[in-house]
Each structure stands twice: as C-alpha cells, then as structure tokens.
Write an enzyme that holds these catalytic residues in place. Structure first.
Site: not given
Ligand SMILES: NC(=O)c1ccc[n+]([C@@H]2O[C@H](COP(=O)([O-])OP(=O)(O)OC[C@H]3O[C@@H](n4cnc5c(N)ncnc54)[C@H](OP(=O)(O)O)[C@@H]3O)[C@@H](O)[C@H]2O)c1
Length: 353
Positions: A56, A171
């Site tokens: 504004e 990936s």
């Molecule tokens: N295609 C895509 O768009 C894309 C995007 C991103 C990643 N990725 C792939 O995903 C893979 C990794 O995925 P990921 O599932 O292993 O890991 P993530 O989803 O990145 O992380 C999961 C971690 O987050 C932490 N976390 C903390 N608080 C949480 C909560 N409330 N709920 C859930 N998790 C929580 C936990 O570890 P702590 O308990 O130790 O904290 C859990 O193991 C990689 O290979 C990557 O390349 C793909």
C-alpha cells in the site's frame, strides 16, 4: 486511459503480490492497485521483502495527491500495527482514500484490525473480492498463521513404477536436469528445506538453492534442517558447509516422540517460532512416511521420470496405512511436463471424522 474495474484491479494486485513469493517471509505476499475517483490506475505496489515498504505504501507513494478520493484494491487486509513500517490503515486514511477493497482478511492477531480502523475513519471497506484467488496465492502464509505451524510440501522424485533408487542403491539422477532445475527454483520459494538423517548419510546432499548450470547460489537460501534424533549427522556433511544456515534438529532439542525420534509437531512449532512459514520436505521415504502418517503434509509434488526399475527402494515408506480403506486419498491439482518428466501436484483430501 480506460478506467479499470475493481475486479480487474484485484486481478492485477494478485499478480503483483506473486512477485514477492519467496522473499517476503515471515511476512505475506501482498499486492495493491490504487485507482483514482475515475477508476484510472494511479499507483501499484507489492511487498518485496520483509522490512521493506508494504504494498500500500509503495502504491500511495506513486499516486501522491491522486490517491485522494480514490480506491485502494489490496490482496490482504491492510495492517494495523507498527512493526518495521507504520500501519498501512493509517497511511490510507491520511492519503484521503475513500474506499478500500480487500480480498482476504488478515489472520495475524498482531496486524489485523485494519478494516475496522478504516471504517471508523469513514472509509468504505469491501471484503472478499477474488478472495479464493488471493488465498491461493498466499496459501502457505495464511495456513501457517491460522494454525501456528508451517505449510509443508513433500517433494520426491521417482520412476513411473514409484522407485526412488535402483536395487543396488544408485539413484543419481532419476529425473532429468530440467526437473532438478525446477526443484532448485522450488527451494527458492520456501523458508526451510527438511531432510531425514538417513538421506544425509546416504546421499550427502547440500540442500541449497543453486543455479545448476554454474553452481552459483541463489541470493536467498532456505534454512536447511536435518531431522536427526540422536545427532548422527557427520561433522563433514555437506549440509554443514557455510553455504546456508543449517539446523540439526535433534530429539534432545526439539522433544521426542514415543519412539525416541524427533517429535514432528514440536519440530514444526519450533520452525514457526523461527519465522518459517513454508517448508519443503525432501525426504527420504521414512521421514516422508512419518509426516504423512501424522497428517502433516499440505501438498505433494512428485517428479515422475519415464523410466522403470522394477526393484529398489520406493519413494515412500510406512505412512501408517495397513489396509486399502486407510489409503491417503489425494486430489491431483496440476500435471505439467518438465523436460521429459512429469511434475504432478496433489493435495491430500481431508479425512472424515
Ligand atoms: N527419490 C527421492 O525423492 C528421495 C529423496 C530423498 C531421499 N531419497 C533416498 O532415500 C534414502 C534415505 O531414506 P531413509 O528413509 O533411509 O531416510 P530419511 O527418511 O531421510 O531419514 C529417516 C531417518 O530420520 C530420522 N528421524 C528422526 N525423527 C523421525 C521421525 N519422527 N520419523 C521418522 N524418521 C525420523 C530417523 O533416524 P534417527 O532415529 O537416527 O533420527 C530415520 O531413520 C536414500 O537412499 C536417498 O537416496 C530419495
């Protein structure tokens, strides 16, 4: 020059407001068009950055004396408080504006009341013109102000069969350069980018908004947030470089859920406290599943590549669904081709009860 209707002026004000997207946070985007008594446009403005002049004020400065007796067409109720700038409601009264047309009322308790101030000064106030359109243009800010936690967009990339990596874990890159350029632009419109520690350990992403061609950083960088219950993010992780601010959000700092992981509602409340209004959740599949299971995702943007893998991790893990009746139903609101890929935008449908 031909005169302009209030409706046309509001459409223009909404266009102007959108120019501030990504730079006004923690403030909203706002556009304003000033019409003189004959309906001629005498001033235009938008809020460009937090701490800068409000829409504004920019429009009034352009209009000068011509604002007297005219109509101010604004996308959001003019503010009523003195923050880094003075109240816009008083500025409009002082300029002698006779009528103010507003698309959306201000839900911010600190700033609202502008319409009442204007009315008590004898200014005619009309509310709701192109309200839905203006609401859509400001959806992240309005949603976050109304409920006290940020608007969350979950973004992922996958093949047509929903895989986020191949069976051997490779990936890079599932989607095209065009899709990745689009993602960097998206990062530039939010206040924070979130990733789970699993993604940081697997991919070591930078999570900055960059020009992919030359690697240069965008001027405005979102806060990088790693959701990391017990602080497993390596000291030399790229997210810890100095390119942008980073917050390693641990359960000790944020609060723990019953499983000892970072409590997600508490995390979002803490981000809101820091002025974060829009969050881009970039995965991975485990963290995205937890956000979806808790009903904390407002919008989904999936980049889908014309490829098949047939095996390998999926883009989403446990989202609290065990039977088809519990499926998280979505509505597709946009499908756009980005290079060879599709960008699909979907909104979760509200659940009954
Ligand atoms: N295609 C895509 O768009 C894309 C995007 C991103 C990643 N990725 C792939 O995903 C893979 C990794 O995925 P990921 O599932 O292993 O890991 P993530 O989803 O990145 O992380 C999961 C971690 O987050 C932490 N976390 C903390 N608080 C949480 C909560 N409330 N709920 C859930 N998790 C929580 C936990 O570890 P702590 O308990 O130790 O904290 C859990 O193991 C990689 O290979 C990557 O390349 C793909």
């Amino acid at each position: 020059m031909a005169s302009v209707s209030v409706d046309e002026a509001m459409r223009r004000a909404i266009e102007l407001a959108a120019r501030g997207l990504g730079t006004t946070s923690p403030n909203p985007v706002v556009g304003c068009v000033l019409l003189d008594e004959d309906g001629q446009v005498v001033g235009e403005g938008f809020h460009a950055y937090a701490g800068g002049p409000h829409a504004e004020i920019v429009a009034l400065a352009q209009a000068g004396q011509r604002a007297k007796g005219g109509t101010a067409v604004v996308t959001l109720e003019p503010c009523n408080h003195t923050g880094r700038t003075g109240p816009c409601s008083s500025a409009l009264v002082q300029a002698g504006v006779a009528r103010v047309v507003i698309a959306v009322p201000d839900p911010n308790p600190v700033a609202s009341g502008g319409a009442a101030t204007l009315r008590s000064a004898g200014v005619r106030v009309d509310l709701g013109v192109r309200g839905d359109e203006a609401e859509a243009g400001n959806v992240a800010w309005l949603t976050s102000m109304r409920r006290g936690w940020p608007y969350v967009i979950w973004k992922y990339a996958a093949t047509l069969d929903g895989r986020s990596a191949a069976a051997d874990g490779t990936s890079m890159w599932i989607t095209s350069e065009a899709a990745r350029i689009d993602v960097h632009a998206l990062r530039g419109t939010v206040d924070a980018v979130l990733a789970g520690v699993g993604t940081v350990l697997a991919d070591d992403p930078r999570l900055t908004a960059r020009n992919l061609r030359d690697g240069s950083l965008a001027i405005r960088q979102p806060l990088r947030v790693v959701v990391d219950s017990s602080g497993r993010t390596p000291a030399d992780a790229r997210v810890r470089d100095g390119a942008a601010r980073t917050w390693i959000a641990t359960a000790a700092e944020v609060g723990a859920d019953p499983h000892g992981r970072v409590d997600l509602p508490a995390l979002l409340a803490a981000l809101h406290q820091r002025g974060v209004r829009a969050v881009l959740l970039e995965g991975g599949p485990r963290l995205a599943g937890a956000f979806l299971a808790a009903g904390l995702v407002d919008k989904i943007i999936g980049y889908v590549a014309p490829r098949l893998l047939g095996a390998g991790p999926t883009a989403l893990l446990d989202a609290g669904v065990t039977t088809i009746a519990e499926a998280i139903d979505l509505e597709f609101v946009d499908v756009t081709q980005v290079g060879p890929d599709l960008r699909i935008t979907a909104l979760p449908r509200k659940r009954e009860g």
